[in-house]
Design a protein around this motif. Sequence first.
Motif, short mmCIF file in Angstrom:
data_model
loop_
_atom_site.label_atom_id
_atom_site.label_comp_id
_atom_site.label_asym_id
_atom_site.label_seq_id
_atom_site.Cartn_x
_atom_site.Cartn_y
_atom_site.Cartn_z
N ILE A 80 23.51 42.20 60.11
CA ILE A 80 24.14 40.88 59.96
C ILE A 80 23.50 39.86 60.89
O ILE A 80 23.15 38.75 60.49
CB ILE A 80 25.66 40.95 60.19
CG1 ILE A 80 26.35 41.71 59.05
CG2 ILE A 80 26.25 39.55 60.33
CD1 ILE A 80 26.30 41.01 57.71
N ASN A 81 23.34 40.22 62.15
CA ASN A 81 22.71 39.31 63.11
C ASN A 81 21.25 39.01 62.74
O ASN A 81 20.77 37.89 62.92
CB ASN A 81 22.78 39.87 64.53
CG ASN A 81 24.18 39.78 65.12
OD1 ASN A 81 24.96 38.91 64.74
ND2 ASN A 81 24.50 40.67 66.04
N GLU A 82 20.56 40.02 62.20
CA GLU A 82 19.19 39.81 61.75
C GLU A 82 19.15 38.80 60.61
O GLU A 82 18.27 37.94 60.54
CB GLU A 82 18.58 41.14 61.30
CG GLU A 82 18.30 42.13 62.41
CD GLU A 82 17.20 41.67 63.35
OE1 GLU A 82 16.28 40.96 62.90
OE2 GLU A 82 17.26 42.02 64.54
N ASN A 138 32.37 33.67 57.24
CA ASN A 138 31.82 33.72 58.59
C ASN A 138 30.37 33.29 58.70
O ASN A 138 29.96 32.71 59.71
CB ASN A 138 31.97 35.13 59.16
CG ASN A 138 33.32 35.37 59.79
OD1 ASN A 138 33.57 34.98 60.93
ND2 ASN A 138 34.23 35.99 59.05
N ILE A 139 29.59 33.54 57.65
CA ILE A 139 28.16 33.26 57.72
C ILE A 139 27.79 31.91 57.10
O ILE A 139 26.95 31.18 57.64
CB ILE A 139 27.35 34.38 57.03
CG1 ILE A 139 27.61 35.73 57.72
CG2 ILE A 139 25.85 34.06 57.05
CD1 ILE A 139 27.01 36.92 56.99
N PHE A 140 28.42 31.57 56.00
CA PHE A 140 27.99 30.41 55.21
C PHE A 140 28.98 29.24 55.22
O PHE A 140 28.76 28.24 54.56
CB PHE A 140 27.73 30.85 53.77
CG PHE A 140 26.74 31.96 53.66
CD1 PHE A 140 25.39 31.73 53.80
CD2 PHE A 140 27.17 33.26 53.44
CE1 PHE A 140 24.47 32.77 53.72
CE2 PHE A 140 26.27 34.32 53.35
CZ PHE A 140 24.91 34.07 53.50
N ASN A 189 20.08 49.69 53.32
CA ASN A 189 20.11 49.49 54.77
C ASN A 189 18.87 48.76 55.27
O ASN A 189 18.22 49.17 56.23
CB ASN A 189 20.26 50.83 55.48
CG ASN A 189 20.92 50.69 56.85
OD1 ASN A 189 21.53 49.67 57.17
ND2 ASN A 189 20.80 51.71 57.67
N ARG A 190 18.59 47.63 54.59
CA ARG A 190 17.39 46.88 54.97
C ARG A 190 17.51 45.42 54.52
O ARG A 190 18.35 45.07 53.68
CB ARG A 190 16.15 47.50 54.35
CG ARG A 190 16.06 47.33 52.83
CD ARG A 190 14.89 48.07 52.25
NE ARG A 190 14.65 47.70 50.86
CZ ARG A 190 13.75 48.26 50.07
NH1 ARG A 190 12.97 49.25 50.54
NH2 ARG A 190 13.59 47.87 48.82
N ILE A 191 16.66 44.57 55.09
CA ILE A 191 16.55 43.17 54.68
C ILE A 191 15.17 42.96 54.07
O ILE A 191 14.16 43.39 54.65
CB ILE A 191 16.74 42.22 55.88
CG1 ILE A 191 18.19 42.28 56.38
CG2 ILE A 191 16.39 40.79 55.49
CD1 ILE A 191 18.44 41.43 57.62
N SER A 192 15.13 42.33 52.91
CA SER A 192 13.86 42.00 52.26
C SER A 192 13.66 40.49 52.36
O SER A 192 14.55 39.72 52.01
CB SER A 192 13.88 42.41 50.78
OG SER A 192 14.13 43.79 50.65
N ILE A 193 12.49 40.08 52.86
CA ILE A 193 12.18 38.66 53.02
C ILE A 193 11.00 38.34 52.11
O ILE A 193 9.89 38.87 52.28
CB ILE A 193 11.83 38.34 54.48
CG1 ILE A 193 12.97 38.77 55.40
CG2 ILE A 193 11.53 36.85 54.64
CD1 ILE A 193 12.58 38.88 56.85
#
Length: 325
Positions: free
Chosen positions: A134-136, A193-195, A262-266
Amino acid sequence: MAIKINQNIKNVLIIGSGSIANQHIQNLINLKINVFVIIKKQNEKKRFDRGIIKKIKFISSISELKKQIFFAVVASSTHKHIEHIKLLIKKKINIFCEKPISNRLQDIKNLRQKIISKKIFFYVNYQLKQHNLINELIKEIKGEKINYIEVRVGHNLKYWRKKRIRRDSYFTDLKKGGGVIFELVHEINLINNIFGKIIKIKTIKKNILNNFNKYEDQAISIFETNKRISGTLVQDMVSNNKVRYIKIFMDKGEVKLDFIKNRISIINDKKINIVKNKLEDLQKNLIMKNYESFIDIINKKKFSIKFFDEAVYDLKICKKMHEKF
């Protein structure tokens, strides 16, 4: 996972007997904390896992407690949360409440006033907020212009529990706080919380499986937040493939946090960069992180009503989602 446990933290009360209550009990036992559980009848003991039942101290009423309770976990059916919160406030016991806070808004204002007047530390177990990625994600989108977001969560109801889902399970009964909107409230909390806070939302609801009580097992929403960010939210108890992600479309590209992989794709200029989570972030570990946060707040006497208010706002959004389109 190591958690700093103060010597004063010896006793915790559990209200509830479902799978999440059992997870809390196992976690607390692993932390070498004495666990007290309220049951009305002896045959209710069969609802608890065999491996932990001998380590539980069962009581029939909160009045039987002779030892000081550091905090209580409200893990009962959603529609009973208000009743149990009232009981704990009366006894001046700090509260760690399962999500959602309730399925009704009655008495919320009075509860808030009593929590403040008695300085009851109140926390809600939104586990995904503690996810390492989440922080990432927040770092990656900071300062970027967001065009819209796509949020989805789904998994077929028949796979939700190791044991077969009972017809009287509270999460299949709207009157008891069931249905996909209340059950999968984590995503609503993350959006808020994020947006930015959701200020507009319209929802189409369906009952597709139709093999339990009448409740929505799929909800498709469009929304807008106070930061002028719009998006879609899909919640379902129908998908055979487990899915849970947040996808953000920006001027510079796309970012996707996939909780299952369990990953972020950019994605930027047709290039894909993958950020993998170094931790598993299993449910039990995320609950442990919430314990740590809650215990730290109590020990440092950082009294605040913000977690209660946050959960109430999420509940209000759930209520809006149940309105006719």
